[in-house]
Design an enzyme around this catalytic site. Structure first.
Site, PDB file in Angstrom:
ATOM      1  N   ARG A 225      -3.426  -7.938   8.243  1.00 23.21           N
ATOM      2  CA  ARG A 225      -3.175  -6.737   7.451  1.00 23.21           C
ATOM      3  C   ARG A 225      -2.573  -5.676   8.376  1.00 23.21           C
ATOM      4  O   ARG A 225      -2.995  -5.543   9.532  1.00 23.21           O
ATOM      5  CB  ARG A 225      -4.481  -6.198   6.853  1.00 23.21           C
ATOM      6  CG  ARG A 225      -5.020  -7.010   5.670  1.00 23.21           C
ATOM      7  CD  ARG A 225      -4.113  -6.909   4.430  1.00 23.21           C
ATOM      8  NE  ARG A 225      -4.604  -7.660   3.284  1.00 23.21           N
ATOM      9  CZ  ARG A 225      -4.271  -8.921   2.989  1.00 23.21           C
ATOM     10  NH1 ARG A 225      -3.462  -9.584   3.800  1.00 23.21           N
ATOM     11  NH2 ARG A 225      -4.754  -9.497   1.910  1.00 23.21           N
ATOM     12  N   HIS A 273       5.671 -10.480   4.231  1.00 29.16           N
ATOM     13  CA  HIS A 273       4.348 -10.962   3.818  1.00 29.16           C
ATOM     14  C   HIS A 273       4.434 -12.382   3.245  1.00 29.16           C
ATOM     15  O   HIS A 273       4.061 -12.624   2.085  1.00 29.16           O
ATOM     16  CB  HIS A 273       3.709 -10.007   2.788  1.00 29.16           C
ATOM     17  CG  HIS A 273       2.202 -10.099   2.780  1.00 29.16           C
ATOM     18  ND1 HIS A 273       1.372  -9.016   2.670  1.00 29.16           N
ATOM     19  CD2 HIS A 273       1.372 -11.174   2.890  1.00 29.16           C
ATOM     20  CE1 HIS A 273       0.110  -9.401   2.700  1.00 29.16           C
ATOM     21  NE2 HIS A 273       0.079 -10.708   2.833  1.00 29.16           N
TER      22      HIS A 273
END
Lengths: 310, 310
Positions: A225, A273
């Site tokens: 993250r 991502h």
């Protein structure tokens, strides 16, 4: 009634609904958007993919939530009620994340960014090859994803140093825990791979002081993250040449804004991502199995510790 | 007397001499450059690394030649006498070549060239992920290097189709031989990896007609020898978008001339012949073992078939 709660577009929502209906043949599976106020009272389980927490508040008798994703930190932090959250634990997700880790460790280890630069300069120059047993890959996080990645790196011949919150044992992997253990792993990591969950403890963990413990010329891969890494500190170390390269798949804001300086930093590889894309088929199948088991036995799958955050 | 024959610079020559002396303690190991005419008559074995064939002609009683490299096609074609040539068969070379194949298959499979392009465009776009068992890697050449690469690709979950001159069997790898077998492998190969030796038969093998048998959007990796691929034909297929990308580590002329159009082709990754760097330590050790065995038993290691060329 099972409700699918999501902010995804209509097409993605339909893709999920079809797969979930196939995985749960006896159930009435509906999108929350289609449910009337009266029907909402019948919903016991919400299956969620990037849900709006306000939508979840509309379900009066919600017993538990099954996420279709592995990362649930935003959901957990935004949830204003005490209802169990089950996150997706998909072996296929471990496999693909381990593959991503190995692929982008090879990317750095086999000098692909430097060779791309040399190609742009039309420069024919061989860079020194080191064998995998001459370098160490540090892995932060040894949960399901981290453990899968550690095995693949070890089997590929790398020295692997792994760090986790509590002590763990893995054959062929040097494991560490605690603050001192973190320093040890950082100091050894020619390549540091972050797979930690985002929690209060890990937010901002990789700051200037911790990243500076890495060897000269080390590189970072963040597949976890964005907020775990202090971007400003990372960029300063890359600018100085203290660290060689960063592969970033996650960011403080996603999508990464088009005016973000990271896009054009010569020592940063930006990925959108994609390190562990959800496999809709296997995610729907696993959620289906969990829900059928709950219907049969009344037992919930292990849920997220709302205090710890994962 | 053992003679080292090489066109490498003095520093590289010294590096080899030191390692070979260490690997052959009882032998007199000298550079050809240091040997007088009289001493040349005592030389039985030449150890070579990019030798000038004219230098080899100066050794009157040469019994055999041990190459420190795996590729000997130039030496064999330039040699004007019938003396056995032993090429290096180094398990470490197989390991590093298999690693290179896996690393650059991942480079293509995980869309690294496209993500680099998207980064330059500041474009946040996820490309479709396919699992390794949804694609096929075709391997041309199943010798020591090809076999090592095939196992690694298979263990990484890819479908692997291998082609070799004569029939071979490898568990978990679909193997083919002959002209029809080649067509079958080409037609299946989302990623085609060339590891063939350069011979009269393989020069120009991958031309427009054969490359056109590959699936739409397929990609090529050439880690063997430049002249096996007809560059003009490859570039035409890349320009049309018929093939997606080529990773080229070898070229008709090396170093690749700085005005070569390949340097700037958007669908070509240029590497400076680094897919299987020689490990001097293990190469010297293996040559030493072969020569000691010859001194002990009089038996030569398997040598290159001068007719076949490898």
């Amino acid at each position: 009634v099972l409700a699918l709660v999501t902010r995804l577009d209509a097409e993605a929502e339909q893709d999920w609904l079809l797969r979930l209906q196939a995985a749960l043949p006896g159930e009435e599976m509906r999108s929350l958007r289609e449910l009337s106020g009266a029907q909402l009272a019948d919903v016991e389980i919400a299956i969620v993919a990037d849900p709006d927490p306000a939508d979840l508040s509309r379900i009066p008798d919600l017993k538990w939530i099954h996420s279709l994703w592995a990362g649930v930190e935003r959901l957990v932090s935004e949830l204003d009620r005490d209802v169990p959250v089950v996150r997706l634990v998909d072996p296929e997700l471990g496999r693909v994340m381990a593959e991503s880790v190995l692929a982008w460790v090879y990317y750095l280890f086999r000098h692909m960014p430097e060779y791309a630069r040399l190609q742009r300069e039309r420069s024919w120059r061989k860079l020194t090859y080191r064998r995998p047993d001459e370098v160490t890959v540090g892995l932060l996080g040894l949960g399901a994803l981290g453990a899968a990645a550690a095995s693949r790196l070890r089997d590929a011949g790398f020295n692997v140093a792994g760090w986790s919150r509590g002590p763990k044992n893995m054959p062929g992997v040097a494991t560490f825990s605690g603050e001192t253990g973190l320093d040890t792993v950082l100091a050894r990591s020619d390549y540091l791979v972050c797979l930690l969950p985002l929690t209060r403890e890990t937010a901002g963990l990789l700051d200037a002081s911790r990243l500076s413990r890495m060897p000269e010329g080390g590189s970072l891969i963040n597949f976890a993250r964005g907020p775990i890494v202090v971007t400003r500190d990372l960029v300063a170390l890359l600018d100085k040449g203290r660290l060689a390269h960063a592969v970033l798949d996650v960011f403080d804001t996603e999508p990464l804004p088009s005016d973000a300086p990271l896009w054009t930093h010569p020592s940063v590889t930006v990925l959108p991502h994609i390190s562990a894309p959800t496999n809709m088929d296997s995610a729907a199948r696993i959620a289906g199995e969990n829900i059928r088991e709950y219907r049969r036995s009344g037992v919930l799958p292990p849920s997220v510790d709302l205090g710890r955050g994962y």
